[in-house]
Enzyme design. Structure first.
Site, mmCIF file in Angstrom:
data_model
loop_
_atom_site.group_PDB
_atom_site.id
_atom_site.type_symbol
_atom_site.label_atom_id
_atom_site.label_comp_id
_atom_site.label_asym_id
_atom_site.label_seq_id
_atom_site.Cartn_x
_atom_site.Cartn_y
_atom_site.Cartn_z
ATOM 1 N N PHE A 146 28.524 42.211 51.657
ATOM 2 C CA PHE A 146 27.974 43.426 51.116
ATOM 3 C C PHE A 146 27.138 43.279 49.829
ATOM 4 O O PHE A 146 26.277 44.017 49.514
ATOM 5 C CB PHE A 146 29.105 44.540 51.071
ATOM 6 C CG PHE A 146 29.593 44.643 49.578
ATOM 7 C CD1 PHE A 146 30.817 43.799 49.267
ATOM 8 C CD2 PHE A 146 29.271 45.520 48.612
ATOM 9 C CE1 PHE A 146 31.163 43.960 47.946
ATOM 10 C CE2 PHE A 146 29.588 45.537 47.307
ATOM 11 C CZ PHE A 146 30.790 44.606 47.073
ATOM 12 N N LYS A 147 27.366 42.249 49.011
ATOM 13 C CA LYS A 147 26.766 41.872 47.848
ATOM 14 C C LYS A 147 25.101 41.923 48.148
ATOM 15 O O LYS A 147 24.553 41.968 47.139
ATOM 16 C CB LYS A 147 27.199 40.718 47.382
ATOM 17 C CG LYS A 147 28.784 40.680 47.018
ATOM 18 C CD LYS A 147 29.391 40.835 45.874
ATOM 19 C CE LYS A 147 30.702 40.892 45.414
ATOM 20 N NZ LYS A 147 31.887 40.967 46.304
#
Ligand SMILES: *Cc1c(COP(=O)(O)O)cnc(C)c1O
Length: 473
Positions: free
Chosen positions: A111-112
């Site tokens: 998700f980063k």
């Protein structure tokens, strides 16, 4: 909009200023001076938009009057180009009223990417506008570093130094970082834990001379721009499930408290949110704080969800600022207690407020493995260990009634193939973009967990003083 420090004695900065400074000069974290609110009809109007368009509407109020506002549309239209799903952050259903928000379709499969691809573009444009260079320094327990390197490689105004704890990130995570060949990327394997890496990075930022010499800036979730770029998916998911007419609950696999703080921000902006569940692995300082009001980080335990092997959750300070009614002297006092006694105690009022919105549950290694297996058997879907910690926490939450629960799925299972194989007896399918990366040669420097050593290395490799030329990136 101005951004102020949680510790109260640093000057307020513009968004661009806070973006480039990352950490406030008094050691605090930047917060918007007030939360912008979206009206009900504005929230409803997000339904059916492209992700980038929805993100624009959610992020814009924070940038009003800022030079970065002119970049926002272009930045967002490019940031998600490397994603492998047209919805960017699609929802999948895993039970009658439970959903998974898939945040792993970006280039490094975690998700980063959603925030880093935005922040790197904002930063390079801001630096070019100012005719400056910067040195990005970040600590990573795995995914942040990979996402940062992918987002910043080849940018002309920024050198990147990423510290990771040697031997404590997965093979895939390490290779995603160390296979970058661009000259502006430097990997440092620190012989210590993630907390050591984070301590060194904080010390670098605390050193005035180094700051000036290198133009230091951070991309860890202490940078408010990261948080900002994580707010939109709470809105898009909730709107898909009926917001603003129906509340939603979210469970967030948590390490540094950045992602879940973006959920808090979404609520502060007016998104109806019934509950935010903090999911942790065995590193359970937050669930213990929820239970007792006492925050007392302990030694880090290595688990199968290494990106959450964190005891000292930096962004918790942002929530403290809110719980304390934005009283910076109270935050300073609590952080002083933490530094000198290794713990602090919330007041009854603060603890009560915390518990009104947040719950927290931790999952041990057996439960995590059983959950990967359970989800697979019930739905055929393969989830990674971080997501499984989230699903397990969501299953422990009993306060929901008919509110839909969304678990944030923070990594693709192929990033943690060993843990998945232990749980379900087979490896998850490997996306081609990962296979291509893993064969390449690795570049990395091993250093002692020591401030001086790391600082010397960075000073001798950064090009902060070199002239900046060439076309706008
Ligand atoms: C970074 C990360 C987390 C934790 O997010 P925080 O914002 O640090 O709380 C959870 N899962 C994965 C896969 C991550 O990379």
């Amino acid at each position: 909009m101005k951004f102020i420090s949680t510790r109260g004695s640093a000057p307020a900065l513009s968004f661009e200023g806070a973006l480039l400074a990352a950490l406030a000069s008094d050691g605090g974290l930047f917060m918007p001076e007030a939360w912008p609110r979206l009206q009900k009809d504005e929230i409803a109007a997000l339904a059916g938009l492209d992700y980038a368009d929805a993100a624009y509407r959610v992020m814009r109020p924070f940038l009003l009057g800022d030079p970065c506002l002119d970049d926002l549309e272009d930045v967002l239209s490019q940031a998600y180009e490397g994603f492998h799903h047209p919805a960017i952050a699609p929802l999948a259903q895993i039970g009658p009223n439970s959903f998974i928000l898939e945040l792993f379709h970006g280039p490094t499969l975690a998700f980063k990417d959603l925030a880093m691809q935005v922040v790197s573009r904002f930063m390079n444009r801001a630096l070019r506008r100012r005719g400056q260079r910067a040195t990005v320094v970040g600590a990573t327990s795995g995914d942040t570093g990979a996402a940062a390197i992918e987002a910043f490689r080849g940018l002309d105004a920024i050198d990147v130094f990423i510290l990771h704890p040697k031997g404590r990130v997965s093979d895939v995570q390490r290779r995603q970082m160390t296979t970058a060949t661009e000259a502006n990327i430097h990997n440092i394997a620190v012989e210590g834990t993630f907390d050591d890496c984070q301590r060194i990075v904080k010390a670098l930022f605390g050193d005035r001379d180094l700051n000036t010499k290198l133009g230091l800036t951070g991309i860890n979730s202490i940078n408010f721009a990261r948080i900002l770029a994580q707010i939109p998916y709470y809105f898009t998911a909730a709107v898909t499930l009926g917001a603003p007419y129906r509340p939603t609950a979210f469970t967030v696999p948590t390490g540094n408290f950045g992602d879940i703080f973006a959920g808090y921000a979404a609520k502060a902006m007016g998104l109806p949110m019934q509950r935010l569940v903090i999911a942790t692995n065995l590193n359970d300082s937050l669930p213990r704080a929820l239970a007792s009001g006492r925050y007392e980080p302990q030694g880090v335990i290595a688990t199968s969800s290494p990106s959450m092997d964190i005891q000292l959750a930096s962004n918790f300070e942002r929530l403290l600022f809110e719980l304390a009614g934005r009283d910076a002297s109270r935050v300073r006092g609590l952080m002083d207690d933490l530094r000198s006694h290794g713990a602090f105690q919330l007041s009854q009022g603060e603890h009560g407020q915390l518990s009104e919105l947040f719950s927290a549950h931790s999952a041990g290694e057996d439960v995590t493995e059983m959950t990967i297996r359970g989800v697979f058997e019930e739905t055929g879907m393969v989830v990674d260990p971080h997501t499984a910690v989230g699903v397990a926490a969501a299953q422990q939450e009993t306060s929901l009634g008919s509110t839909p629960m969304v678990v944030l799925s923070t990594a693709h299972p192929a990033k943690f193939a060993d843990a998945v194989k232990r749980a379900i007896g087979m490896e998850p399918a490997q996306p081609e973009r990962l296979t291509l990366k893993l064969g390449s040669e690795e570049r990395c420097t091993v250093l002692a967990p020591d401030f001086e050593t790391v600082a010397d290395f960075i000073v001798s490799h950064a090009q902060a003083a070199a002239p900046l030329s060439g076309a706008q990136a």
